[in-house]
Design a protein around this motif. Structure first.
Motif, PDB file in Angstrom:
ATOM      1  N   TYR A  86       0.839  -1.203   0.000  1.00 29.92           N
ATOM      2  CA  TYR A  86       0.000   0.000   0.000  1.00 29.92           C
ATOM      3  C   TYR A  86       0.871   1.249   0.000  1.00 29.92           C
ATOM      4  O   TYR A  86       0.896   1.998   0.990  1.00 29.92           O
ATOM      5  N   PRO A  87       1.606   1.535  -1.074  1.00 30.14           N
ATOM      6  CA  PRO A  87       2.520   2.680  -1.068  1.00 30.14           C
ATOM      7  C   PRO A  87       1.826   4.024  -0.885  1.00 30.14           C
ATOM      8  O   PRO A  87       2.325   4.891  -0.171  1.00 30.14           O
ATOM      9  N   VAL A  88       0.682   4.228  -1.527  1.00 30.72           N
ATOM     10  CA  VAL A  88      -0.026   5.505  -1.416  1.00 30.72           C
ATOM     11  C   VAL A  88      -0.519   5.717   0.006  1.00 30.72           C
ATOM     12  O   VAL A  88      -0.335   6.783   0.605  1.00 30.72           O
ATOM     13  N   THR A  89      -1.143   4.699   0.569  1.00 23.50           N
ATOM     14  CA  THR A  89      -1.672   4.784   1.932  1.00 23.50           C
ATOM     15  C   THR A  89      -0.560   5.008   2.941  1.00 23.50           C
ATOM     16  O   THR A  89      -0.683   5.836   3.851  1.00 23.50           O
ATOM     17  N   ALA A  90       0.542   4.263   2.785  1.00 29.20           N
ATOM     18  CA  ALA A  90       1.656   4.376   3.727  1.00 29.20           C
ATOM     19  C   ALA A  90       2.294   5.761   3.660  1.00 29.20           C
ATOM     20  O   ALA A  90       2.543   6.391   4.699  1.00 29.20           O
ATOM     21  N   ARG A  91       2.571   6.246   2.449  1.00 27.81           N
ATOM     22  CA  ARG A  91       3.194   7.571   2.317  1.00 27.81           C
ATOM     23  C   ARG A  91       2.309   8.659   2.930  1.00 27.81           C
ATOM     24  O   ARG A  91       2.794   9.555   3.619  1.00 27.81           O
ATOM     25  N   ALA A  92       0.999   8.577   2.673  1.00 20.41           N
ATOM     26  CA  ALA A  92       0.083   9.588   3.194  1.00 20.41           C
ATOM     27  C   ALA A  92       0.047   9.564   4.717  1.00 20.41           C
ATOM     28  O   ALA A  92       0.013  10.622   5.371  1.00 20.41           O
ATOM     29  N   HIS A  93       0.052   8.369   5.284  1.00 24.09           N
ATOM     30  CA  HIS A  93       0.009   8.247   6.741  1.00 24.09           C
ATOM     31  C   HIS A  93       1.236   8.883   7.385  1.00 24.09           C
ATOM     32  O   HIS A  93       1.109   9.682   8.329  1.00 24.09           O
ATOM     33  N   PHE A  94       2.409   8.558   6.880  1.00 20.93           N
ATOM     34  CA  PHE A  94       3.628   9.094   7.489  1.00 20.93           C
ATOM     35  C   PHE A  94       3.834  10.573   7.154  1.00 20.93           C
ATOM     36  O   PHE A  94       4.350  11.338   7.970  1.00 20.93           O
ATOM     37  N   ALA A  95       3.408  10.985   5.955  1.00 17.45           N
ATOM     38  CA  ALA A  95       3.523  12.399   5.595  1.00 17.45           C
ATOM     39  C   ALA A  95       2.698  13.266   6.537  1.00 17.45           C
ATOM     40  O   ALA A  95       3.088  14.390   6.876  1.00 17.45           O
ATOM     41  N   SER A  96       1.549  12.752   6.988  1.00 15.29           N
ATOM     42  CA  SER A  96       0.706  13.513   7.913  1.00 15.29           C
ATOM     43  C   SER A  96       1.405  13.730   9.248  1.00 15.29           C
ATOM     44  O   SER A  96       1.003  14.588  10.033  1.00 15.29           O
ATOM     45  N   ARG A  97       2.466  12.948   9.497  1.00 12.11           N
ATOM     46  CA  ARG A  97       3.241  13.087  10.728  1.00 12.11           C
ATOM     47  C   ARG A  97       4.602  13.740  10.476  1.00 12.11           C
ATOM     48  O   ARG A  97       5.467  13.731  11.346  1.00 12.11           O
ATOM     49  N   GLY A  98       4.765  14.250   9.271  1.00 11.82           N
ATOM     50  CA  GLY A  98       6.011  14.920   8.937  1.00 11.82           C
ATOM     51  C   GLY A  98       7.167  13.974   8.717  1.00 11.82           C
ATOM     52  O   GLY A  98       8.330  14.362   8.874  1.00 11.82           O
ATOM     53  N   ILE A  99       6.862  12.731   8.341  1.00 14.58           N
ATOM     54  CA  ILE A  99       7.905  11.723   8.144  1.00 14.58           C
ATOM     55  C   ILE A  99       7.921  11.307   6.681  1.00 14.58           C
ATOM     56  O   ILE A  99       6.874  10.982   6.101  1.00 14.58           O
TER      57      ILE A  99
END
Length: 215
Positions: free
Chosen positions: A121-134
Motif C-alpha cells: 500500500y505505497p499511497v496509503t503508507a506515504r500519506a500516513h507518514f507524511a501527515s506526521r512529517g515523516i
C-alpha cells in the motif's frame, strides 16, 4: 453485464450473501477448485468473473466489470474516480496498520526524518507518514511483509491485520491503526448512467441478501 468477485478470504466470507442473492449457478465462482475465471449467473444478462482481490477495483474502473466487491483498503489505495461505492457489506472486516519490532524505535522518529516501510500500500503508507512529517521510503512487496524488518529491509511494515497472530509469530507488534477495513459493493459510474435499472437491481439484490444474513 459483468460482476467481479475477489478470490480468497473475502469470497469465503461473502458466500452466504452471494447465495442469498440467488445469482449463483453451476459451475459456481465460489468453488475455488475450478481454474475457470468466468462463470454464468442465474441471470442471462450477467456473467461473474473471479479475480485477485487487489484487482477488482481496477477491473471495475477500466470497464472490465460493471460492478464488483472489494475491500475499502483497495479503494483508498487506488482512489479511482470512475468508481462509486454505494454499499458497505460489513464483511471481511480487518484493519490496515503499522507494525514493527518492539525495539525498532519507530515511535521516536523525529518529524522530517526518513524511514523505510515495506508494504503493498505505497499511497496509503506515504500519506500516513507524511501527515506526521515523516518521509517514508517504500519497499513495495506483495507478500511476506513480516520478514522485512528482521531482514533489515525496512524499519516497519504497513499491512492488513486481522487477529494479529502472524505479526506476533514474526516478532512484530501493531503500533498504529491507519484505517478500519470492510468489503464494499462498487459500481462503474458509466455503467450506473447507461444501465441504471440493471445496476440498481443488482445493488438491491445484495442489500436484501445482506439483510437476510442479519436476521
Amino acid at each position: 453485464m459483468i460482476l467481479a468477485l475477489p478470490k480468497g478470504r473475502i469470497l469465503k466470507a461473502l458466500t452466504p450473501v452471494l447465495e442469498a442473492t440467488g445469482l449463483l449457478s453451476q459451475p459456481s465462482p465460489i468453488d475455488e477448485k475450478t481454474r475457470a475465471l468466468r462463470f454464468p449467473s442465474t441471470e442471462s444478462q450477467l456473467d461473474i468473473v473471479r479475480v485477485r482481490s487487489f484487482d477488482v477495483a481496477t477491473f471495475v474502473a477500466f470497464g472490465g466489470a460493471d460492478i464488483g466487491i472489494c475491500g475499502s483498503d483497495v479503494l483508498t489505495e487506488f482512489d479511482y474516480p470512475e468508481i462509486y461505492a454505494p454499499l458497505d457489506l460489513e464483511i471481511g472486516q480487518c484493519r490496515i496498520s503499522v507494525a514493527r519490532h518492539p525495539r525498532a524505535g519507530l515511535r521516536d522518529e523525529a518529524p522530517s526524518s526518513k524511514i523505510r516501510i515495506a508494504t503493498k500500500y505505497p499511497v496509503t503508507a506515504r500519506a500516513h507518514f507524511a501527515s506526521r512529517g515523516i518521509n517514508a521510503e517504500i519497499v513495495h512487496l506483495h507478500g511476506a511483509m513480516e520478514l522485512a524488518p528482521s531482514l533489515k529491509m525496512a524499519h516497519a511494515i504497513v499491512d492488513l491485520v486481522d487477529t494479529g497472530t502472524t505479526l506476533k509469530a514474526n516478532g512484530l507488534e501493531e503500533t498504529d491503526v491507519i484505517a478500519h477495513v470492510s468489503s464494499r459493493l462498487i459500481v462503474n459510474r458509466i455503467a450506473m448512467k447507461t444501465r441504471p435499472q440493471a445496476v440498481s437491481d443488482l445493488i438491491d439484490r445484495f442489500r436484501k441478501g445482506l439483510r437476510s444474513q442479519k436476521k
